[in-house]
Design a protein around this motif. Structure first.
Motif, PDB file in Angstrom:
ATOM      1  N   TRP A 180     -42.947   0.582  43.817  1.00 19.17           N
ATOM      2  CA  TRP A 180     -44.377   0.340  43.607  1.00 19.17           C
ATOM      3  C   TRP A 180     -44.696  -1.163  43.708  1.00 19.17           C
ATOM      4  CZ3 TRP A 180     -48.698   2.595  44.278  1.00 19.17           C
ATOM      5  CH2 TRP A 180     -49.860   1.959  43.854  1.00 19.17           C
ATOM      6  N   ASN A 189     -44.808  -2.108  47.197  1.00 21.42           N
ATOM      7  CA  ASN A 189     -46.015  -1.605  47.859  1.00 21.42           C
ATOM      8  C   ASN A 189     -47.106  -2.658  47.929  1.00 21.42           C
ATOM      9  OD1 ASN A 189     -46.567   1.250  48.757  1.00 21.42           O
ATOM     10  ND2 ASN A 189     -45.349   1.641  46.922  1.00 21.42           N
ATOM     11  N   ASN A 227     -44.523   5.508  53.276  1.00 22.02           N
ATOM     12  CA  ASN A 227     -43.925   4.535  52.340  1.00 22.02           C
ATOM     13  C   ASN A 227     -42.407   4.656  52.189  1.00 22.02           C
ATOM     14  OD1 ASN A 227     -46.402   3.475  51.847  1.00 22.02           O
ATOM     15  ND2 ASN A 227     -46.786   4.680  50.014  1.00 22.02           N
ATOM     16  N   ILE A 244     -40.289   1.594  52.076  1.00 21.87           N
ATOM     17  CA  ILE A 244     -40.449   0.749  50.882  1.00 21.87           C
ATOM     18  C   ILE A 244     -39.494   1.234  49.796  1.00 21.87           C
ATOM     19  CG2 ILE A 244     -42.020  -0.014  49.060  1.00 21.87           C
ATOM     20  CD1 ILE A 244     -44.295   0.249  50.962  1.00 21.87           C
TER      21      ILE A 244
END
Ligand code: AQP
Length: 329
Positions: free
Chosen positions: A94, A97, A127, A130
């Motif tokens: 996160w 991100n 994502n 990531i």
């Protein structure tokens, strides 16, 4: 005291582990664990970024754990764990991100290919790299042993580490890709595509396939694709079979078939039979070991728990450093 060096890699529990996963990844993990501390994850949070069957996921995780160990990963030397048992992976993802532009994610080859196969690609699929960067950087791994298809993701991981360090201060190490000889094994049924679990049964040889199935799949392998490998002049299918021959047999056998090929007298039947026998031989003790491991689910779960608790200690420390730099703690 000599500082421990980590390497990180993982496989999605999205199906049976095949020759591509073995030669591209697992085989080199086994060799590398002599020199490094291996951190080998079963990356379930990656596997759910495309359509999957929730009822089968737990069984596939256990099978992947048995595959790792039966192939030679030693839980005493390396950490084997399930990604979702170390929640720091998603927390760091996160944070990442917030520092990576969406445009960087959209240009990833895997995203382009896999989103094309889905009716509506999830944000998770976009994502994915990531989360993969978080998987690797959490452990400050210096190397990532993967197949060729993952090079782009490791490069993005390096970019994320660099961007973070520049913006907030140094926390992360830029890891290197570690490639093996079999870093791109192609599908047996469609050698233009990489051997892959999601393509379907006939495209891959699973390490756990019975001898009968291995023989059947090799005997049906596509040889004439009408497309030739530029330098070698072999068709893609034949080129791929020779790659496997090189990985699974000895130089004398390879030379014999090369000679047949050069003189225009290659017996496809003999080549395929040789490959089938070689793969049956190569994975027979693996299969016995795997069966034995899967008969004791409790023991396997304990190995995964121990792996997760060791990995978590490292992960928590790095996550804390990153949060501190970002002003979160
Ligand atoms: N064909 C391949 N040749 C060499 N290496 C390969 N790898 C995968 N396919 C090949 C390497 O195996 C590791 C685990 O990959 P993964 O679990 O992400 O598998 P994947 O690439 O997703 O494999 P599949 O079979 O294509 O799974 P699905 O179809 O579910 O997406 C990685 O190091 C990868 O490079």
């Amino acid at each position: 005291m000599k500082e421990k060096k980590y390497i990180f890699s993982g496989i999605q529990p999205s199906g049976a582990i095949h020759l591509g996963n073995y030669f591209g990844a697992i085989k080199q993990w086994v060799e590398l664990q002599k020199e490094y501390t291996g951190i080998f994850s079963i990356v379930d949070y990656h596997a759910i970024t495309v359509n999957y069957n929730p009822q089968k996921l737990q069984r596939r995780i256990l099978e992947a754990a048995a595959d790792y160990i039966a192939a030679g990963i030693d839980p005493k030397k390396s950490m084997i764990f399930v990604q979702s048992d170390v929640p720091e992976h998603v927390e760091l993802a996160w944070l990442f991100n917030t520092i990576i532009p969406v445009s960087e994610l959209r240009r990833m080859t895997q995203y382009k290919e896999k989103s094309g196969q889905q009716q509506a690609a999830s944000a998770g699929l976009l994502n994915y790299p990531i989360l993969m960067a978080a998987d690797i950087l959490l452990y400050k791994a210096i190397g990532v042993p993967v197949g060729e298809d993952q090079i782009q993701h490791v490069e993005l991981t390096r970019t994320i580490a660099r961007n973070f360090n520049r913006k907030f201060g140094k926390v992360f190490i830029e890891p290197s890709v570690i490639l093996s000889r079999g870093s791109r094994i192609m599908s047996l049924a469609d050698p233009k595509k990489k051997m892959s679990k999601s393509l379907g049964e006939k495209h891959y040889i699973a390490l756990s396939d019975s001898p009968k199935v291995m023989r059947k799949k090799f005997m049906s392998a596509v040889t004439d694709t009408g497309v030739t490998m530029h330098e070698k002049k072999k068709s893609l299918g034949v080129y791929n079979l020779f790659e496997l021959l090189d990985l699974m047999t000895d130089p004398k056998t390879v030379a014999k078939f090369e000679k047949q090929y050069q003189s225009g007298k290659l017996s496809y039947k003999e080549l395929k039979e040789t490959l089938a026998e070689a793969s049956v031989r190569m994975f027979s003790s693996f299969q016995e070991k795997r069966k034995e491991l899967l008969s004791d689910e409790k023991k396997l779960r304990k190995i995964l728990e121990d792996g997760a608790s060791k990995a978590r200690k490292i992960a928590q420390k790095t996550l804390h450093e990153a949060k501190e730099k970002m002003g979160i703690v």
